[in-house]
Design a protein around this motif. Structure first.
Motif, PDB file in Angstrom:
ATOM      1  N   ASN A   1       0.831  -1.209   0.000  1.00 45.93           N
ATOM      2  CA  ASN A   1       0.000   0.000   0.000  1.00 45.93           C
ATOM      3  C   ASN A   1       0.868   1.262   0.000  1.00 45.93           C
ATOM      4  OD1 ASN A   1      -2.842  -0.958   0.156  1.00 45.93           O
ATOM      5  ND2 ASN A   1      -2.075  -1.975   1.974  1.00 45.93           N
ATOM      6  N   ASN A   2       2.143   1.132   0.347  1.00 42.62           N
ATOM      7  CA  ASN A   2       3.087   2.252   0.388  1.00 42.62           C
ATOM      8  C   ASN A   2       3.609   2.549  -1.026  1.00 42.62           C
ATOM      9  OD1 ASN A   2       5.481   3.798   0.584  1.00 42.62           O
ATOM     10  ND2 ASN A   2       5.994   2.913   2.554  1.00 42.62           N
ATOM     11  N   PRO A   3       3.472   3.790  -1.508  1.00 35.14           N
ATOM     12  CA  PRO A   3       3.948   4.150  -2.851  1.00 35.14           C
ATOM     13  C   PRO A   3       5.437   3.868  -3.082  1.00 35.14           C
ATOM     14  CG  PRO A   3       2.534   5.875  -2.006  1.00 35.14           C
ATOM     15  CD  PRO A   3       2.759   4.901  -0.871  1.00 35.14           C
ATOM     16  N   LEU A   4       6.255   3.923  -2.038  1.00 29.09           N
ATOM     17  CA  LEU A   4       7.677   3.608  -2.196  1.00 29.09           C
ATOM     18  C   LEU A   4       7.886   2.136  -2.533  1.00 29.09           C
ATOM     19  CD1 LEU A   4       9.241   5.725   0.689  1.00 29.09           C
ATOM     20  CD2 LEU A   4       9.240   6.213  -1.764  1.00 29.09           C
ATOM     21  N   LYS A   5       7.085   1.246  -1.942  1.00 23.52           N
ATOM     22  CA  LYS A   5       7.153  -0.182  -2.259  1.00 23.52           C
ATOM     23  C   LYS A   5       6.680  -0.430  -3.693  1.00 23.52           C
ATOM     24  CE  LYS A   5       8.506  -2.398   1.462  1.00 23.52           C
ATOM     25  NZ  LYS A   5       9.457  -3.490   1.539  1.00 23.52           N
ATOM     26  N   GLN A   6       5.645   0.282  -4.116  1.00 24.73           N
ATOM     27  CA  GLN A   6       5.136   0.149  -5.478  1.00 24.73           C
ATOM     28  C   GLN A   6       6.222   0.544  -6.481  1.00 24.73           C
ATOM     29  OE1 GLN A   6       1.578   2.567  -5.449  1.00 24.73           O
ATOM     30  NE2 GLN A   6       0.900   1.550  -3.575  1.00 24.73           N
ATOM     31  N   LYS A   7       6.922   1.626  -6.179  1.00 19.16           N
ATOM     32  CA  LYS A   7       8.011   2.084  -7.039  1.00 19.16           C
ATOM     33  C   LYS A   7       9.129   1.043  -7.091  1.00 19.16           C
ATOM     34  CE  LYS A   7      11.027   6.021  -7.807  1.00 19.16           C
ATOM     35  NZ  LYS A   7      11.455   7.331  -7.340  1.00 19.16           N
TER      36      LYS A   7
END
Length: 80
Positions: A23-29
């Motif tokens: 759910n964290n945008p940094l993990k998605q990136k």
């Protein structure tokens, strides 16, 4: 960045990642970066706590435009 094991055969590279915190945008990136940098042909991403309401947005950010993705959120009575 975490580097999951990669399997390569005939120029086709596969990875699977049991990731926490998608759910964290940094993990998605980080997921997208892995896919692009390793030129993956298939990537299995396993995360138990993605909300159904966030699923499309998260997958859009994680996976390149030409990719298709599947989920099993409809198979759970407790998925939020």
């Amino acid at each position: 960045m975490f580097n999951p094991p990669l399997v390569s055969s005939g120029g086709f590279t596969i990875a699977s990642w049991n990731i926490r915190g998608l759910n964290n945008p940094l993990k998605q990136k980080e997921v997208r970066s892995l896919i692009v940098s390793q030129r993956l042909g298939l990537c299995g991403v396993f995360e138990a706590k993605v909300r159904k309401t966030n699923l499309v947005a998260i997958c859009t950010r994680c996976f390149p435009y030409s990719w298709k993705w599947l989920d099993n959120s409809g198979n759970s009575d407790i998925a939020s």
